[in-house]
Design a protein around this motif. Structure first.
Motif, mmCIF file in Angstrom:
data_model
loop_
_atom_site.group_PDB
_atom_site.id
_atom_site.type_symbol
_atom_site.label_atom_id
_atom_site.label_comp_id
_atom_site.label_asym_id
_atom_site.label_seq_id
_atom_site.Cartn_x
_atom_site.Cartn_y
_atom_site.Cartn_z
ATOM 1 N N GLN A 120 0.831 -1.203 0.000
ATOM 2 C CA GLN A 120 0.000 0.000 0.000
ATOM 3 C C GLN A 120 0.872 1.262 0.000
ATOM 4 O O GLN A 120 0.581 2.231 -0.684
ATOM 5 N N ALA A 123 2.398 1.693 -3.405
ATOM 6 C CA ALA A 123 1.452 1.848 -4.515
ATOM 7 C C ALA A 123 1.655 3.205 -5.168
ATOM 8 O O ALA A 123 1.766 4.227 -4.518
ATOM 9 N N GLY A 124 1.728 3.191 -6.494
ATOM 10 C CA GLY A 124 1.997 4.438 -7.210
ATOM 11 C C GLY A 124 3.460 4.601 -7.528
ATOM 12 O O GLY A 124 3.845 5.525 -8.227
ATOM 13 N N LYS A 146 -1.284 7.876 -10.633
ATOM 14 C CA LYS A 146 -0.511 7.117 -9.654
ATOM 15 C C LYS A 146 -0.335 7.881 -8.346
ATOM 16 O O LYS A 146 -0.295 7.281 -7.271
ATOM 17 N N HIS A 149 -3.809 7.958 -6.680
ATOM 18 C CA HIS A 149 -4.355 6.604 -6.553
ATOM 19 C C HIS A 149 -5.795 6.561 -7.060
ATOM 20 O O HIS A 149 -6.687 5.986 -6.430
ATOM 21 N N PRO A 162 -6.955 -1.431 -3.213
ATOM 22 C CA PRO A 162 -5.525 -1.142 -3.345
ATOM 23 C C PRO A 162 -4.785 -2.199 -4.152
ATOM 24 O O PRO A 162 -3.893 -1.877 -4.949
ATOM 25 N N PHE A 165 -5.662 -1.857 -7.851
ATOM 26 C CA PHE A 165 -4.957 -0.695 -8.407
ATOM 27 C C PHE A 165 -3.509 -1.052 -8.718
ATOM 28 O O PHE A 165 -2.985 -0.705 -9.785
ATOM 29 N N SER A 166 -2.847 -1.751 -7.804
ATOM 30 C CA SER A 166 -1.439 -2.090 -7.991
ATOM 31 C C SER A 166 -1.241 -3.026 -9.178
ATOM 32 O O SER A 166 -0.271 -2.890 -9.935
ATOM 33 N N GLU A 169 -1.865 -0.903 -12.326
ATOM 34 C CA GLU A 169 -0.757 0.036 -12.509
ATOM 35 C C GLU A 169 0.495 -0.670 -13.014
ATOM 36 O O GLU A 169 1.203 -0.177 -13.897
#
Length: 232
Positions: A120, A123-124, A146, A149, A162, A165-166, A169
């Motif tokens: 987490q 992330a980004g 990113k 988020h 989360p 998203f990861s 991404e």
């Protein structure tokens, strides 16, 4: 910073064991004996991660997970005495980020907790030539911010967990690159120990249902049969 973890299980012995191991690692721990109590705590306390049992009275873990996802993308690790793949799929489809079957090694659970919090935090992160300096990835009508988020499709914000998203991404940052399921797991979970193909498959399916017009004929996340997945 001291991370706050909510442990939700109707078995007080399990709560006690998990509480002790988390506390020894420096975590602040909240406890709840069912989903209703968990929701009450979440309404008044800021929590960084939830460990959520599946089988509980009043409000079970599956229903509680659905309700939590309506208001938060906080990482959720599901617990259950049932270890069959169908239970894992059910749990992950609700929006859970990971799954641990009982009986479990408390040290392994703590490692999963740390991995989720680390993922987490990261992330980004990462870089790609297809990503602008502003941290924006644009693929047709799909935009991934990113830094904030946030994911939008045709200017409409999409709610991803989360973990979802990861995964998105990762593949969008390396457009055209084919990732096998093991590589996705190692890159997103930050662990070498691989769970199962089904875990990744369910997350990919969930992402497609949220960003694709027709998940059965996806525009963005393509399946390369026998190899893995890629974003085009």
């Amino acid at each position: 910073m001291t991370h706050k973890v909510l442990v939700v299980d109707d078995d007080p012995e399990i709560r006690d064991v998990v509480h002790i191991f988390l506390r020894n690692e420096g975590f602040h721990v909240w406890e709840a004996e069912d989903g209703l109590q968990a929701l009450q705590i979440l309404n008044r306390e800021a929590v960084d991660l939830i460990i959520l049992d599946v089988m509980m009275p009043n409000l079970d873990g599956i229903k509680a997970c659905f309700k939590i996802r309506e208001m938060s993308n906080i990482p959720i690790i599901m617990l259950s005495a049932k270890g069959e793949d169908i239970d894992k799929i059910t749990g992950l489809t609700t929006g859970a980020d990971d799954y641990v079957a009982k009986p479990f090694n408390p040290l392994e659970l703590i490692a999963r907790v740390k991995a989720q919090l680390r993922r987490q935090k990261l992330a980004g992160g990462g870089s790609s030539k297809s990503v602008s300096d502003s941290g924006i990835i644009e693929i047709n009508d799909l935009i991934i911010d990113k830094n904030r988020h946030v994911v939008t499709v045709r200017s409409k914000e999409v709610s991803l967990t989360p973990l979802e998203f990861s995964i998105l991404e990762l593949m969008a940052s390396h457009r055209g690159h084919v990732f096998n399921v093991e590589k996705i797991y190692q890159s997103v979970w930050k662990e070498d120990k691989f769970l199962s193909d089904n875990t990744i498959m369910v997350h990919i399916r969930n992402i497609r249902e949220k960003i694709e017009d027709n998940p059965r004929e996806p525009r963005y996340i393509k399946t390369v049969w026998g190899v893995g997945y890629k974003v085009e």
